[in-house]
Scaffold this active site. Structure first.
Site, PDB file in Angstrom:
ATOM      1  N   GLU A  86       0.805  -1.221   0.000  1.00  0.00           N
ATOM      2  CA  GLU A  86       0.000   0.000   0.000  1.00  0.00           C
ATOM      3  C   GLU A  86       0.838   1.271   0.000  1.00  0.00           C
ATOM      4  O   GLU A  86       1.716   1.467   0.838  1.00  0.00           O
ATOM      5  CB  GLU A  86      -0.937   0.015   1.214  1.00  0.00           C
ATOM      6  CG  GLU A  86      -1.859   1.224   1.239  1.00  0.00           C
ATOM      7  CD  GLU A  86      -2.986   1.113   2.245  1.00  0.00           C
ATOM      8  OE1 GLU A  86      -3.680   2.128   2.459  1.00  0.00           O
ATOM      9  OE2 GLU A  86      -3.195   0.021   2.806  1.00  0.00           O
ATOM     10  N   LYS A 126      -8.575  -1.283   1.143  1.00  0.00           N
ATOM     11  CA  LYS A 126      -9.616  -1.675   2.094  1.00  0.00           C
ATOM     12  C   LYS A 126     -10.466  -2.748   1.434  1.00  0.00           C
ATOM     13  O   LYS A 126     -11.000  -2.539   0.345  1.00  0.00           O
ATOM     14  CB  LYS A 126     -10.508  -0.490   2.481  1.00  0.00           C
ATOM     15  CG  LYS A 126     -10.040   0.280   3.692  1.00  0.00           C
ATOM     16  CD  LYS A 126     -10.143  -0.540   4.926  1.00  0.00           C
ATOM     17  CE  LYS A 126      -9.406   0.132   6.071  1.00  0.00           C
ATOM     18  NZ  LYS A 126      -8.975  -0.861   7.056  1.00  0.00           N
TER      19      LYS A 126
END
Length: 406
Positions: free
Chosen positions: A217, A233
């Protein structure tokens, strides 16, 4: 069973009398230029702990400028890369330091003996260091969890209750585990960087401590005057059914969109008016044996903002806090019994005109005698406590397996 601490194996005197881990190794700081890694040599180092006082973001920016990495105005083009001179610097910011920069409580104490901020400046050398000798025996004990599955599930229920009261919309809940070790921890931590999908794979070392990262990420990237963040997410097993389930999940999409909106707000604090945009929404990508949903948010940086401003705007990352960010951080401080340490912070590379920091999920840290790992997930009203406990276990399993060399 092997016993005994490994602190002495980890220590070495580096520049300015600072002790560091053995340096006769390939420098593999996450996001460091690939073509430079075999020619990097440490030039200067600064570490910060809360007892030192001061504003760590400003201190880090000033330290970098003193050593040739000027990041006072991110909108200004950087100098051309000099393959014989300064290269850039590693930058690490813990979750606790990020909470401090955001004006929130830091939460429980760091379970690992690590600094909360570290900056390491690197130059180039014409004589790369020799290859590190083969590591000797490596032993990792059983993991000791900082909370039980039931305590973890109870924390999820407490977040759902806070959502029901209207205190928050979403909170990321993180657990920790530690295991004693013997031997050199660096090869184990370096194995994390080889995990599939580890966009920010690599290590950073210091006096009796080391961090290994396998993060997919992007917390924040600066390239050509544009800021980019890629929040992740939503998680499912990396099967055809898992991908279909993730794409169809209203809960995961709602959780994801909340964080995308939060990240848009974070970047807007530094953006030129009207330049914030969502370039990609809810793209499903693979990390190890998991599918994860990722979006891309970007903005043109306005004139006059520096690295310290950027760190205050984006730390800690919204995908590991929740929304609203300050209210979520208050819940985290109240619920998590152990600090987040090296996890859920920032680690990567900075240079004039370039910033590339990964969010330290899928991250482990070693201090003098213990290895530490963390994992968690975002909690919304629709979260199932048992499913959230299982998801955290699925996220940490590849990390633990790599550390144990299985």
């Amino acid at each position: 069973m092997v016993d005994g601490k490994s602190t002495e194996r980890m220590r070495k005197i580096g520049p300015d009398g600072v002790e560091t881990l053995p340096s006769a190794r390939l420098i593999d700081v996450p996001a460091a230029p690939a073509g430079c890694r075999r020619t990097l040599v440490e030039r200067a180092r600064w570490e910060w702990r809360p007892a030192d006082g001061g504003d760590p973001a400003t201190l880090a920016e000033d330290f970098l400028a003193t050593h040739g990495v000027a990041l006072h105005d991110l909108a200004r083009p950087g100098a051309r890369h000099d393959p014989t001179g300064l290269c850039g610097a590693a930058l690490y910011v813990s979750a606790a330091a990020g909470a401090l920069l955001a004006g929130a409580a830091a939460g429980a104490a760091n379970p690992a003996d690590l600094p909360e901020v570290a900056v390491v400046v690197y130059g180039h050398t014409p004589t790369p260091p020799p290859a590190a000798p083969a590591a000797g025996g490596w032993w990792l004990d059983d993991w000791a969890e900082s909370w039980t599955p039931r305590q973890h599930a109870d924390a999820v229920r407490a977040v759902r209750a806070a959502i029901g009261r209207g205190d928050v919309y979403q909170v990321n809940v993180v657990g920790h585990a530690a295991a004693r070790y013997a031997g050199d921890p660096l090869p184990a931590l370096a194995r994390l960087g080889a995990l599939p999908g580890a966009r920010y794979g690599g290590t950073l070392t210091g006096a009796g401590w080391a961090i290994g990262c396998a993060s997919p990420e992007t917390l924040v990237e600066l390239a050509d005057g544009r800021l980019i963040t890629r929040p992740i997410k939503g998680t499912r097993p990396a099967t055809a059914a898992g991908r279909a389930e993730l794409l169809a999940s209203a809960k995961e999409r709602a959780e994801h969109v909340m964080i995308v909106d939060l990240e848009r707000n974070d970047l807007a604090r530094l953006a030129r008016t009207g330049t914030v945009r969502v370039d990609e929404l809810f793209a499903v990508r693979r990390w190890c044996d998991l599918w994860q949903a990722e979006s891309t948010v970007s903005a043109a940086v306005a004139d006059g903002f520096g690295l310290a401003d950027l760190l205050r705007a984006v730390c800690p990352g919204g995908s590991v806090t929740g929304a609203p960010k300050l209210a979520a951080l208050d819940r985290i401080a109240a619920l998590e019994p152990v600090g987040r340490g090296a996890s859920m912070g920032a680690l990567g590379w900075v240079a004039p005109g370039r910033i590339d920091l990964g969010l330290t999920i899928r991250t482990a840290a070693a201090d003098g005698d213990r290895m530490h790992v963390w994992a968690g997930g975002g909690i919304t009203w629709d979260s199932d406590p048992d499913a959230e406990v299982a998801e955290a276990a699925a996220k940490t399993a590849p990390v633990r397996a790599a550390l144990a060399n299985r």
